[in-house]
Design a protein around this motif. Structure first.
Motif, PDB file in Angstrom:
ATOM      1  N   ALA A   1      -7.923  -4.567  16.331  1.00  0.00           N
ATOM      2  CA  ALA A   1      -7.968  -3.192  15.829  1.00  0.00           C
ATOM      3  C   ALA A   1      -6.639  -2.489  16.056  1.00  0.00           C
ATOM      4  O   ALA A   1      -6.138  -1.769  15.170  1.00  0.00           O
ATOM      5  CB  ALA A   1      -9.099  -2.425  16.518  1.00  0.00           C
ATOM      6  N   ALA A   2      -6.037  -2.685  17.249  1.00  0.00           N
ATOM      7  CA  ALA A   2      -4.735  -2.073  17.519  1.00  0.00           C
ATOM      8  C   ALA A   2      -3.666  -2.615  16.579  1.00  0.00           C
ATOM      9  O   ALA A   2      -2.792  -1.870  16.114  1.00  0.00           O
ATOM     10  CB  ALA A   2      -4.345  -2.318  18.977  1.00  0.00           C
ATOM     11  N   VAL A   3      -3.740  -3.915  16.267  1.00  0.00           N
ATOM     12  CA  VAL A   3      -2.781  -4.519  15.334  1.00  0.00           C
ATOM     13  C   VAL A   3      -2.965  -3.925  13.937  1.00  0.00           C
ATOM     14  O   VAL A   3      -1.990  -3.583  13.255  1.00  0.00           O
ATOM     15  CB  VAL A   3      -2.951  -6.049  15.305  1.00  0.00           C
ATOM     16  CG1 VAL A   3      -2.110  -6.658  14.190  1.00  0.00           C
ATOM     17  CG2 VAL A   3      -2.558  -6.650  16.646  1.00  0.00           C
ATOM     18  N   PHE A   4      -4.220  -3.783  13.506  1.00  0.00           N
ATOM     19  CA  PHE A   4      -4.475  -3.156  12.209  1.00  0.00           C
ATOM     20  C   PHE A   4      -3.921  -1.732  12.183  1.00  0.00           C
ATOM     21  O   PHE A   4      -3.367  -1.277  11.175  1.00  0.00           O
ATOM     22  CB  PHE A   4      -5.975  -3.134  11.921  1.00  0.00           C
ATOM     23  CG  PHE A   4      -6.539  -4.453  11.478  1.00  0.00           C
ATOM     24  CD1 PHE A   4      -5.785  -5.343  10.738  1.00  0.00           C
ATOM     25  CD2 PHE A   4      -7.845  -4.803  11.783  1.00  0.00           C
ATOM     26  CE1 PHE A   4      -6.309  -6.563  10.320  1.00  0.00           C
ATOM     27  CE2 PHE A   4      -8.386  -6.012  11.374  1.00  0.00           C
ATOM     28  CZ  PHE A   4      -7.621  -6.903  10.644  1.00  0.00           C
ATOM     29  N   GLY A   5      -4.095  -1.000  13.286  1.00  0.00           N
ATOM     30  CA  GLY A   5      -3.590   0.366  13.344  1.00  0.00           C
ATOM     31  C   GLY A   5      -2.083   0.429  13.248  1.00  0.00           C
ATOM     32  O   GLY A   5      -1.524   1.231  12.489  1.00  0.00           O
ATOM     33  N   ALA A   6      -1.405  -0.438  14.021  1.00  0.00           N
ATOM     34  CA  ALA A   6       0.058  -0.464  13.972  1.00  0.00           C
ATOM     35  C   ALA A   6       0.547  -0.847  12.580  1.00  0.00           C
ATOM     36  O   ALA A   6       1.539  -0.304  12.082  1.00  0.00           O
ATOM     37  CB  ALA A   6       0.593  -1.439  15.018  1.00  0.00           C
ATOM     38  N   GLY A   7      -0.154  -1.766  11.934  1.00  0.00           N
ATOM     39  CA  GLY A   7       0.226  -2.141  10.570  1.00  0.00           C
ATOM     40  C   GLY A   7      -0.011  -1.020   9.585  1.00  0.00           C
ATOM     41  O   GLY A   7       0.799  -0.790   8.668  1.00  0.00           O
ATOM     42  N   GLY A   8      -1.115  -0.288   9.757  1.00  0.00           N
ATOM     43  CA  GLY A   8      -1.396   0.825   8.863  1.00  0.00           C
ATOM     44  C   GLY A   8      -0.346   1.912   8.919  1.00  0.00           C
ATOM     45  O   GLY A   8      -0.106   2.613   7.934  1.00  0.00           O
ATOM     46  N   ALA A   9       0.323   2.068  10.072  1.00  0.00           N
ATOM     47  CA  ALA A   9       1.347   3.107  10.218  1.00  0.00           C
ATOM     48  C   ALA A   9       2.559   2.860   9.332  1.00  0.00           C
ATOM     49  O   ALA A   9       3.371   3.772   9.121  1.00  0.00           O
ATOM     50  CB  ALA A   9       1.780   3.210  11.677  1.00  0.00           C
ATOM     51  N   PHE A  10       2.698   1.643   8.792  1.00  0.00           N
ATOM     52  CA  PHE A  10       3.787   1.392   7.847  1.00  0.00           C
ATOM     53  C   PHE A  10       3.595   2.189   6.556  1.00  0.00           C
ATOM     54  O   PHE A  10       4.508   2.266   5.734  1.00  0.00           O
ATOM     55  CB  PHE A  10       3.884  -0.100   7.527  1.00  0.00           C
ATOM     56  CG  PHE A  10       4.576  -0.907   8.589  1.00  0.00           C
ATOM     57  CD1 PHE A  10       5.953  -0.885   8.706  1.00  0.00           C
ATOM     58  CD2 PHE A  10       3.846  -1.680   9.479  1.00  0.00           C
ATOM     59  CE1 PHE A  10       6.595  -1.628   9.689  1.00  0.00           C
ATOM     60  CE2 PHE A  10       4.474  -2.427  10.454  1.00  0.00           C
ATOM     61  CZ  PHE A  10       5.853  -2.398  10.568  1.00  0.00           C
ATOM     62  N   GLY A  11       2.419   2.765   6.360  1.00  0.00           N
ATOM     63  CA  GLY A  11       2.210   3.612   5.202  1.00  0.00           C
ATOM     64  C   GLY A  11       2.895   4.959   5.319  1.00  0.00           C
ATOM     65  O   GLY A  11       3.057   5.669   4.328  1.00  0.00           O
ATOM     66  N   GLN A  12       3.309   5.342   6.542  1.00  0.00           N
ATOM     67  CA  GLN A  12       3.965   6.618   6.767  1.00  0.00           C
ATOM     68  C   GLN A  12       5.481   6.467   6.699  1.00  0.00           C
ATOM     69  O   GLN A  12       6.011   5.352   6.655  1.00  0.00           O
ATOM     70  CB  GLN A  12       3.543   7.169   8.137  1.00  0.00           C
ATOM     71  CG  GLN A  12       2.039   7.333   8.330  1.00  0.00           C
ATOM     72  CD  GLN A  12       1.481   8.510   7.533  1.00  0.00           C
ATOM     73  OE1 GLN A  12       2.188   9.182   6.785  1.00  0.00           O
ATOM     74  NE2 GLN A  12       0.183   8.763   7.684  1.00  0.00           N
ATOM     75  N   GLN A  13       6.159   7.607   6.693  1.00  0.00           N
ATOM     76  CA  GLN A  13       7.615   7.584   6.757  1.00  0.00           C
ATOM     77  C   GLN A  13       8.044   7.023   8.113  1.00  0.00           C
ATOM     78  O   GLN A  13       7.345   7.207   9.095  1.00  0.00           O
ATOM     79  CB  GLN A  13       8.165   9.002   6.577  1.00  0.00           C
ATOM     80  CG  GLN A  13       7.961   9.562   5.188  1.00  0.00           C
ATOM     81  CD  GLN A  13       8.814   8.846   4.150  1.00  0.00           C
ATOM     82  OE1 GLN A  13       9.830   8.224   4.482  1.00  0.00           O
ATOM     83  NE2 GLN A  13       8.413   8.928   2.900  1.00  0.00           N
ATOM     84  N   PRO A  14       9.179   6.315   8.190  1.00  0.00           N
ATOM     85  CA  PRO A  14      10.178   6.136   7.142  1.00  0.00           C
ATOM     86  C   PRO A  14       9.948   4.912   6.253  1.00  0.00           C
ATOM     87  O   PRO A  14      10.784   4.605   5.405  1.00  0.00           O
ATOM     88  CB  PRO A  14      11.465   5.950   7.947  1.00  0.00           C
ATOM     89  CG  PRO A  14      11.002   5.225   9.174  1.00  0.00           C
ATOM     90  CD  PRO A  14       9.637   5.787   9.488  1.00  0.00           C
TER      91      PRO A  14
END
Length: 373
Positions: free
Chosen positions: A14-27
């Motif tokens: 779940a933490a890995v999915f979350g960290a990967g999802g943050a690539f949707g934000q800037q920059p």
């Protein structure tokens, strides 16, 4: 498949999915990864049979997400590394863990409401983001909806706002995760059901995809010196950044002359009470256009994060004191008590930091109106 994972494996994933999802934000600006991360979180949620397991899964997903998406908050601590640098990792971890609690509660509540499917995540997760945006003065940064700003889906922000778009993103993630799981014998019914849901969501989006919004006819020139945070208050660099902003302000217009020139928050290093000459230079550079800029000002022992407008002579015509302050950065909760132990906010003064202004304001000058929050 998720039932085969141990609890700790699910939380780590779940933490890995979350960290990967943050690539949707800037920059990075990769919104598909934001959606994939959310789909992964919903997929894991479906395998958590108890509310406690679901809550920890949501918290772990949020921790990985906010640790990555909010990494920029360490920058102010690097301005004075000797004094504040040690606080940076604690600030990031504690902030991310605190923001993740909202998502953990959402996942916990969704499992309490529904033991069978993930659909309760839609109202619970949406409500958690709404609450996060307002409680304790609010911290809405890194909302999933922000990942859609640069794509077509972001047009919905103008019509249904960030929380409406959050609800749609969560619903799509739930639909996708549900479509990928379930018993084989129910596949035909599941595909039909999910197709109906997706069609409904697309129907909701169609009215908001109407192309570009009509323009007002006004021109605003935004000015910022592109100053690295660690150099902003460097005495040797201050004149460089100030002259750079003056040059941008006085630059000839490419098409039409600006109706308003807007400088950024704390655009100059001097307090308003000591910035008379600088304000005159700014006004001269603005020419016929009024200039609005962010400054710090004091009133006795109280300090304010303010915004002012200048006329052509450099005189202050309007002042707005920011009232929605960021905790720990702009003010320190329980500041006087914590100051006794040597704990101050980054903008601390007398333990408190900035004082809040009286509330929202509305400026009117000529043909333009500016609303301040």
């Amino acid at each position: 498949m998720t039932q085969r994972l141990t609890a700790w494996q699910a939380y780590l994933l779940a933490a890995v999915f979350g960290a990967g999802g943050a690539f949707g934000q800037q920059p990075y600006d990769l919104p598909p990864l934001m959606l994939l991360g959310m789909i992964g979180a919903v997929w894991l949620f479906q395998g958590r049979v108890t509310a406690r397991q679901a809550g920890v899964t949501g918290w772990a997903f949020g921790l990985g997400y906010f640790m990555h998406a909010l990494q920029w908050i360490v920058s102010p601590f690097m301005v004075d590394v000797a004094r504040h640098g040690w606080m940076a990792p604690f600030a990031l971890v504690f902030m991310a863990a605190g923001m993740a609690l909202f998502w953990g509660v959402a996942f916990w509540g969704a499992r309490r409401l529904s033991r069978a499917g993930p659909w309760a995540l839609i109202p619970c997760w949406t409500a958690a983001e709404l609450l996060r945006a307002y409680i304790f003065t609010g911290f809405p940064w890194a909302s999933p909806a922000q990942s859609g700003v640069g794509v077509l889906a972001g047009q919905a922000l103008a019509w249904i706002g960030p929380h409406g778009l959050n609800a749609i993103l969560i619903a799509v993630a739930v639909w996708a995760a549900s479509a990928l799981t379930g018993p084989p014998r129910a596949l035909r019914w599941r595909i039909l059901r999910e197709t109906v849901v997706l069609a409904t969501l697309l129907a909701l989006l169609l009215p908001v995809m109407r192309g570009d919004a009509p323009l007002s006819g006004h021109t605003v020139r935004l000015v910022q010196p592109n100053a690295p945070q660690k150099e902003k208050w460097d005495p040797e660099k201050i004149p460089v950044f100030f002259q750079r902003q003056l040059a941008f302000t006085a630059a000839p217009p490419q098409q039409t002359a600006p109706d308003l020139v807007l400088w950024s928050e704390t655009a100059i290093p001097w307090s308003l009470e000591w910035a008379g000459t600088a304000l005159e230079e700014i006004a001269r550079a603005g020419g016929d256009a009024p200039v609005a800029l962010g400054v710090q000002r004091s009133d006795g022992l109280r300090y304010f994060n303010a915004m002012i407008t200048l006329d052509q002579s450099g005189a202050v015509t309007q002042t707005y004191d920011k009232h929605h302050l960021v905790p720990f950065g702009e003010y320190m909760p329980l500041g006087d008590m914590l100051a006794r132990f040597g704990i101050y906010g980054l903008a601390a003064n007398q333990g408190h930091g900035y004082s809040a202004g009286p509330g929202r304001g509305c400026w009117i000058s000529g043909r333009w109106v500016m609303r301040c929050r």
